[in-house]
Design a protein around this motif. Sequence first.
Motif, PDB file in Angstrom:
ATOM      1  N   GLY A 124       0.816  -1.204   0.000  1.00 32.25           N
ATOM      2  CA  GLY A 124       0.000   0.000   0.000  1.00 32.25           C
ATOM      3  C   GLY A 124       0.855   1.261   0.000  1.00 32.25           C
ATOM      4  N   GLU A 125       0.202   2.408   0.272  1.00 32.32           N
ATOM      5  CA  GLU A 125       0.885   3.694   0.203  1.00 32.32           C
ATOM      6  C   GLU A 125       1.951   3.859   1.285  1.00 32.32           C
ATOM      7  OE1 GLU A 125      -1.662   7.061   0.009  1.00 32.32           O
ATOM      8  OE2 GLU A 125      -2.923   6.247  -1.585  1.00 32.32           O
ATOM      9  N   ALA A 126       1.884   3.058   2.345  1.00 28.93           N
ATOM     10  CA  ALA A 126       2.861   3.192   3.425  1.00 28.93           C
ATOM     11  C   ALA A 126       4.241   2.685   3.048  1.00 28.93           C
ATOM     12  CB  ALA A 126       2.368   2.449   4.669  1.00 28.93           C
ATOM     13  N   GLN A 127       4.377   2.078   1.873  1.00 26.77           N
ATOM     14  CA  GLN A 127       5.687   1.577   1.464  1.00 26.77           C
ATOM     15  C   GLN A 127       6.745   2.668   1.475  1.00 26.77           C
ATOM     16  OE1 GLN A 127       4.652  -0.158  -2.351  1.00 26.77           O
ATOM     17  NE2 GLN A 127       4.983  -2.235  -1.547  1.00 26.77           N
ATOM     18  N   ASP A 128       6.351   3.883   1.171  1.00 29.32           N
ATOM     19  CA  ASP A 128       7.310   4.997   1.091  1.00 29.32           C
ATOM     20  C   ASP A 128       7.182   5.955   2.267  1.00 29.32           C
ATOM     21  OD1 ASP A 128       8.208   4.040  -1.422  1.00 29.32           O
ATOM     22  OD2 ASP A 128       6.493   5.011  -2.401  1.00 29.32           O
ATOM     23  N   ASP A 129       6.476   5.560   3.321  1.00 31.05           N
ATOM     24  CA  ASP A 129       6.275   6.433   4.484  1.00 31.05           C
ATOM     25  C   ASP A 129       7.420   6.226   5.470  1.00 31.05           C
ATOM     26  OD1 ASP A 129       5.426   7.809   6.752  1.00 31.05           O
ATOM     27  OD2 ASP A 129       3.320   7.423   6.313  1.00 31.05           O
ATOM     28  N   PRO A 130       8.245   7.251   5.722  1.00 35.98           N
ATOM     29  CA  PRO A 130       9.406   7.060   6.611  1.00 35.98           C
ATOM     30  C   PRO A 130       9.026   6.761   8.055  1.00 35.98           C
ATOM     31  CG  PRO A 130       9.125   9.382   6.038  1.00 35.98           C
ATOM     32  CD  PRO A 130       8.184   8.612   5.167  1.00 35.98           C
ATOM     33  N   ALA A 131       7.791   7.065   8.464  1.00 37.48           N
ATOM     34  CA  ALA A 131       7.395   6.793   9.851  1.00 37.48           C
ATOM     35  C   ALA A 131       7.450   5.300  10.151  1.00 37.48           C
ATOM     36  CB  ALA A 131       5.991   7.334  10.107  1.00 37.48           C
ATOM     37  N   PHE A 132       7.167   4.469   9.173  1.00 33.96           N
ATOM     38  CA  PHE A 132       7.227   3.021   9.395  1.00 33.96           C
ATOM     39  C   PHE A 132       8.668   2.541   9.501  1.00 33.96           C
ATOM     40  CE2 PHE A 132       2.985   3.659   7.809  1.00 33.96           C
ATOM     41  CZ  PHE A 132       2.234   2.751   8.534  1.00 33.96           C
ATOM     42  N   GLU A 133       9.584   3.218   8.832  1.00 34.44           N
ATOM     43  CA  GLU A 133      10.990   2.847   8.960  1.00 34.44           C
ATOM     44  C   GLU A 133      11.464   3.007  10.403  1.00 34.44           C
ATOM     45  OE1 GLU A 133      12.991   1.474   6.801  1.00 34.44           O
ATOM     46  OE2 GLU A 133      11.438   1.425   5.244  1.00 34.44           O
ATOM     47  N   THR A 134      10.979   4.048  11.074  1.00 34.94           N
ATOM     48  CA  THR A 134      11.351   4.261  12.475  1.00 34.94           C
ATOM     49  C   THR A 134      10.860   3.112  13.352  1.00 34.94           C
ATOM     50  OG1 THR A 134      11.221   6.651  12.145  1.00 34.94           O
ATOM     51  CG2 THR A 134      11.175   5.847  14.412  1.00 34.94           C
ATOM     52  N   VAL A 135       9.628   2.652  13.110  1.00 35.34           N
ATOM     53  CA  VAL A 135       9.101   1.519  13.874  1.00 35.34           C
ATOM     54  C   VAL A 135       9.946   0.277  13.641  1.00 35.34           C
ATOM     55  CG1 VAL A 135       7.111   0.008  14.208  1.00 35.34           C
ATOM     56  CG2 VAL A 135       6.767   2.453  13.840  1.00 35.34           C
ATOM     57  N   LEU A 136      10.289   0.028  12.402  1.00 37.34           N
ATOM     58  CA  LEU A 136      11.065  -1.169  12.089  1.00 37.34           C
ATOM     59  C   LEU A 136      12.458  -1.107  12.706  1.00 37.34           C
ATOM     60  CD1 LEU A 136      10.066  -1.705   8.345  1.00 37.34           C
ATOM     61  CD2 LEU A 136       9.140  -2.805  10.388  1.00 37.34           C
ATOM     62  N   GLU A 137      13.074   0.082  12.703  1.00 36.95           N
ATOM     63  CA  GLU A 137      14.402   0.213  13.299  1.00 36.95           C
ATOM     64  C   GLU A 137      14.376  -0.069  14.796  1.00 36.95           C
ATOM     65  OE1 GLU A 137      15.856   4.058  12.391  1.00 36.95           O
ATOM     66  OE2 GLU A 137      15.991   3.708  10.222  1.00 36.95           O
ATOM     67  N   ASN A 138      13.290   0.344  15.464  1.00 41.03           N
ATOM     68  CA  ASN A 138      13.232   0.229  16.921  1.00 41.03           C
ATOM     69  C   ASN A 138      12.674  -1.107  17.406  1.00 41.03           C
ATOM     70  OD1 ASN A 138      14.219   2.849  17.185  1.00 41.03           O
ATOM     71  ND2 ASN A 138      12.182   3.746  17.176  1.00 41.03           N
ATOM     72  N   LEU A 139      11.797  -1.730  16.616  1.00 32.31           N
ATOM     73  CA  LEU A 139      11.053  -2.880  17.130  1.00 32.31           C
ATOM     74  C   LEU A 139      11.267  -4.176  16.365  1.00 32.31           C
ATOM     75  CD1 LEU A 139       7.606  -1.191  17.934  1.00 32.31           C
ATOM     76  CD2 LEU A 139       9.460  -1.719  19.520  1.00 32.31           C
ATOM     77  N   SER A 140      11.921  -4.154  15.228  1.00 31.18           N
ATOM     78  CA  SER A 140      12.089  -5.397  14.469  1.00 31.18           C
ATOM     79  C   SER A 140      12.936  -6.394  15.239  1.00 31.18           C
ATOM     80  CB  SER A 140      12.746  -5.106  13.117  1.00 31.18           C
ATOM     81  OG  SER A 140      11.855  -4.448  12.265  1.00 31.18           O
ATOM     82  N   ARG A 157       1.872  -4.199  17.279  1.00 28.86           N
ATOM     83  CA  ARG A 157       1.181  -3.046  17.871  1.00 28.86           C
ATOM     84  C   ARG A 157       1.759  -1.733  17.344  1.00 28.86           C
ATOM     85  NH1 ARG A 157       1.654  -6.157  22.612  1.00 28.86           N
ATOM     86  NH2 ARG A 157       3.416  -4.886  23.274  1.00 28.86           N
ATOM     87  N   GLY A 158       3.089  -1.692  17.196  1.00 21.96           N
ATOM     88  CA  GLY A 158       3.725  -0.477  16.694  1.00 21.96           C
ATOM     89  C   GLY A 158       3.291  -0.140  15.284  1.00 21.96           C
ATOM     90  N   LEU A 159       3.191  -1.158  14.425  1.00 21.63           N
ATOM     91  CA  LEU A 159       2.752  -0.921  13.048  1.00 21.63           C
ATOM     92  C   LEU A 159       1.301  -0.457  13.002  1.00 21.63           C
ATOM     93  CD1 LEU A 159       4.424  -3.999  11.307  1.00 21.63           C
ATOM     94  CD2 LEU A 159       5.081  -1.591  11.042  1.00 21.63           C
ATOM     95  N   ARG A 160       0.447  -1.082  13.824  1.00 17.41           N
ATOM     96  CA  ARG A 160      -0.960  -0.649  13.862  1.00 17.41           C
ATOM     97  C   ARG A 160      -1.079   0.784  14.372  1.00 17.41           C
ATOM     98  NH1 ARG A 160      -1.891  -5.829  16.473  1.00 17.41           N
ATOM     99  NH2 ARG A 160      -2.743  -7.367  15.012  1.00 17.41           N
ATOM    100  N   ARG A 161      -0.308   1.109  15.422  1.00 15.02           N
ATOM    101  CA  ARG A 161      -0.380   2.449  16.008  1.00 15.02           C
ATOM    102  C   ARG A 161       0.017   3.519  14.989  1.00 15.02           C
ATOM    103  NH1 ARG A 161       3.647   5.266  17.679  1.00 15.02           N
ATOM    104  NH2 ARG A 161       5.009   3.438  17.851  1.00 15.02           N
ATOM    105  N   VAL A 162       1.138   3.310  14.310  1.00 17.35           N
ATOM    106  CA  VAL A 162       1.594   4.296  13.333  1.00 17.35           C
ATOM    107  C   VAL A 162       0.601   4.396  12.180  1.00 17.35           C
ATOM    108  CG1 VAL A 162       3.410   4.849  11.675  1.00 17.35           C
ATOM    109  CG2 VAL A 162       4.004   4.076  13.962  1.00 17.35           C
TER     110      VAL A 162
END
Length: 584
Positions: A124-140, A157-162
């Motif tokens: 979806g459109e979130a593929q290019d959203d940098p906010a999800f990169e922050t979640v992945l860096e912190n929680l993956s 939970r982090g992905l749903r929240r963002v």
Amino acid sequence: MRSRSLLTCGMRSPRLVLTLALLAAIPALATPVPRIEGLGSDLIRQVTARAPAEGIRCDSPRWVVRTWARDLENEIRRALRARSYYGPDLDVTLDRDEDCWHVHIVVEPGEQTVLRGFQLEILGEAQDDPAFETVLENLSPRVGRPFREDGYEALKRGLRRVALERGYFDSRFTIARIDVYPEELAADVTLTFATGVRYRFGDTLIEVDPNMLSDSMLERFRLWAPGTPYTTADIERLRRRLLQAGYFEGVEVSPQLEARSDGIVDVDVTLGLRPRHEISGGVGFVTDFGPRIKSAYENRYLNRRGHQGGVRINLSPVLQEISSDYRMPLRGDDAWLVVDATVNREDTDTAESFTQAIGVRRIRGGPWDTRLTESLNLQREDFDVASDDDVAILLMPGLGLSKTRQTQTRPLEIGWRLDGQIRGAAVPLSSTTFLQLYGRASIAMPLGDRARVLGRLEMGATAAKSLAELPTSVRYFAGGDRSIRGYKLDALGPTDAEGDVRGGRHLAVAGIEFERMVSESWSLAVFADAGGAFNTVSDPYSSGVGLGLRWLSPVGPIRIDLAHPLDDSGTSVRLHIGVGSTFQ
């Protein structure tokens, strides 16, 4: 005859019969206690709390106790899985003796299961959203490290929240799978998160009485145009901005999520207007100024353009002041143009002054989330301090910057505040020339839940040709409730030939305080203050120490301090009474 005597005695002692019956029933009423080996005490408490022996007694049938033992076994396996142990060996023994059941569980956790493979796909459109990169860096989760289910759930939970914070309201996990291979001590995680489209803001409807505020005035509060990508941060920013404007109460900013369609979310804003007129007043006492009376009048709606005005009166033996202002909202984030006028007379043990001033200020948001104030003031001050008696006329441009961050307000205020100012005047537009810098920092840090440490630093510097030409309001003094406790207001500073305090060009004052609550409304404090006003670094400084009592009263915090001045042999202790917030 002896038997009859015993029978008769027993019949005459019903308490004895009841006692014997209760003693006989005690084994049946007792509850079995499991014995678990191979786990830490914290895990054992967790397991027994999740599988308590409710309704199980020492005389319960075997199948009931067996069911409870299985519950204990399942909770042990669940607790171990949360710590990456997916293949434990459990030896469960169930025995009974003449007193009670005995459940004995021996646990061999084995080795931890590591994450072997991790695959996450965002669609979806979130593929290019940098906010999800922050979640992945912190929680993956990290491949090659022990696999934790709680970390896996935290990532979801982090992905749903963002997603919700940034307008991906149709997002969902199409694949969320954990594959565990106990024999290989390995786990694979596969996640596919389909976000769909990112919703945009649609129409923003602001409901308010049109007779009080015009549509053009309300437009200044709008933070987005239709088609702007949705964020909950913008929703909260609008709510906060409306509350801080001074017009509204009961602010509700409601995204219409249930009615969203075609990638658009409308927003409804419902506003309750504060009263047009407000009159306030009060009486009080502080050591620096003595008994005082305050009163104020406020008109929040001088016209439909949102102009406001007010008058304030402050009367005490030391300070008598009347001030008024006219405030006009500007476009921008809580921006105002303010025209104000002040007349005051101040009479301390150190100086006397009579001041008349008029000024204009532009207040707006500054860099790093600060408040920026640009000002121009015309001031006439008749002053008498030590051997200096003169009249000063000053046209002073100035620039001020402030920032406050409070993370907690009750029971103890926690946070910090920074204030800075630069101002000056020059001949021939003023009677003297000077340039002055001032800064103040205060911080309150928690020590547990019921104590805190407070720090305060105040500094100022003035460049001027002649101190004698500077009025009292531009000189620096020290001492008082909010300066160096143990000394009177403005009692510290350089002196003239006769020993009278004249004030100084520069200022440096610091204080530290430890405060601990003793009840919900009362706390005790110990403190130390030091510093002074000076002209050169060789001028002496002063210090004071003491004890304090704090009361969180219904009308605000009240401070009572007993301070001992370490540099004044003529005073053993001085009482200070003050009111107000830590960060005023």
